[in-house]
Design a protein around this motif. Sequence first.
Motif, short mmCIF file in Angstrom:
data_model
loop_
_atom_site.label_atom_id
_atom_site.label_comp_id
_atom_site.label_asym_id
_atom_site.label_seq_id
_atom_site.Cartn_x
_atom_site.Cartn_y
_atom_site.Cartn_z
N UNK A 8 -6.00 12.69 -66.68
CA UNK A 8 -6.72 12.04 -65.59
C UNK A 8 -6.06 12.35 -64.24
N UNK A 9 -4.76 12.22 -64.17
CA UNK A 9 -4.07 12.45 -62.91
C UNK A 9 -4.03 13.92 -62.54
N UNK A 10 -4.15 14.81 -63.51
CA UNK A 10 -4.22 16.23 -63.22
C UNK A 10 -5.48 16.54 -62.41
N UNK A 11 -6.59 15.94 -62.81
CA UNK A 11 -7.84 16.11 -62.06
C UNK A 11 -7.69 15.50 -60.67
N UNK A 12 -7.15 14.30 -60.61
CA UNK A 12 -6.96 13.62 -59.33
C UNK A 12 -6.08 14.44 -58.39
N UNK A 13 -4.98 14.93 -58.87
CA UNK A 13 -4.07 15.70 -58.04
C UNK A 13 -4.63 17.07 -57.72
N UNK A 14 -5.39 17.63 -58.63
CA UNK A 14 -5.92 18.97 -58.43
C UNK A 14 -6.99 19.06 -57.37
N UNK A 15 -7.83 18.06 -57.25
CA UNK A 15 -8.93 18.13 -56.30
C UNK A 15 -8.72 17.18 -55.13
N UNK A 16 -8.61 15.91 -55.42
CA UNK A 16 -8.58 14.92 -54.34
C UNK A 16 -7.35 15.09 -53.46
N UNK A 17 -6.22 15.37 -54.05
CA UNK A 17 -5.00 15.50 -53.27
C UNK A 17 -5.13 16.65 -52.29
N UNK A 18 -5.69 17.77 -52.73
CA UNK A 18 -5.87 18.89 -51.83
C UNK A 18 -6.86 18.58 -50.73
N UNK A 19 -7.96 17.92 -51.09
CA UNK A 19 -8.97 17.59 -50.09
C UNK A 19 -8.40 16.59 -49.09
N UNK A 20 -7.66 15.61 -49.57
CA UNK A 20 -7.12 14.59 -48.68
C UNK A 20 -5.99 15.14 -47.81
N UNK A 21 -5.06 15.85 -48.40
CA UNK A 21 -3.90 16.33 -47.64
C UNK A 21 -4.30 17.42 -46.66
N UNK A 22 -5.13 18.34 -47.10
CA UNK A 22 -5.47 19.48 -46.26
C UNK A 22 -6.54 19.11 -45.24
N UNK A 23 -7.57 18.42 -45.65
CA UNK A 23 -8.70 18.14 -44.76
C UNK A 23 -8.77 16.71 -44.26
N UNK A 24 -7.89 15.82 -44.71
CA UNK A 24 -7.85 14.42 -44.27
C UNK A 24 -9.21 13.74 -44.44
N UNK A 25 -9.79 13.91 -45.61
CA UNK A 25 -11.14 13.42 -45.86
C UNK A 25 -11.22 11.89 -45.81
N UNK A 26 -10.18 11.18 -46.24
CA UNK A 26 -10.24 9.73 -46.22
C UNK A 26 -10.19 9.15 -44.81
N UNK A 27 -9.73 9.93 -43.85
CA UNK A 27 -9.63 9.45 -42.47
C UNK A 27 -10.93 9.60 -41.70
N UNK A 28 -11.92 10.24 -42.28
CA UNK A 28 -13.18 10.44 -41.57
C UNK A 28 -13.91 9.11 -41.38
N UNK A 29 -14.71 9.06 -40.35
CA UNK A 29 -15.46 7.84 -40.08
C UNK A 29 -16.84 7.86 -40.74
N UNK A 30 -17.19 8.97 -41.36
CA UNK A 30 -18.48 9.07 -42.03
C UNK A 30 -18.31 8.63 -43.47
N UNK A 31 -18.75 7.42 -43.80
CA UNK A 31 -18.61 6.88 -45.14
C UNK A 31 -19.94 6.49 -45.77
#
Length: 83
Positions: A8-31
């Motif tokens: 489970x965490x392999x999937x989480x780290x493989x996709x979400x971590x890259x999207x969040x760290x590189x593109x700061x997706x969680x910081x966007x105001x579009x939710x």
Amino acid sequence: MATLVRAHWEVENGLHQRVEVVRHEDATRIHNGPGAPNLAVVRRAALAVLNADTSFKDSLPRRVRQAGHDDTYRTHLLNFVIS
């Protein structure tokens, strides 16, 4: 059980971590609304292009910055998508 948890965490780290760290997706105001999933698709497509490009050997955050600052590299990436 530990194998399932690691999977489970392999999937989480493989996709979400890259999207969040590189593109700061969680910081966007579009939710909410149609903009959020549409923007997520565009971000993941851009991430896929940056991962597929092998001409610029550096970290993913560095390649994102390079694409933002260098017109020739950005043009190269757009041509990479088209071809």
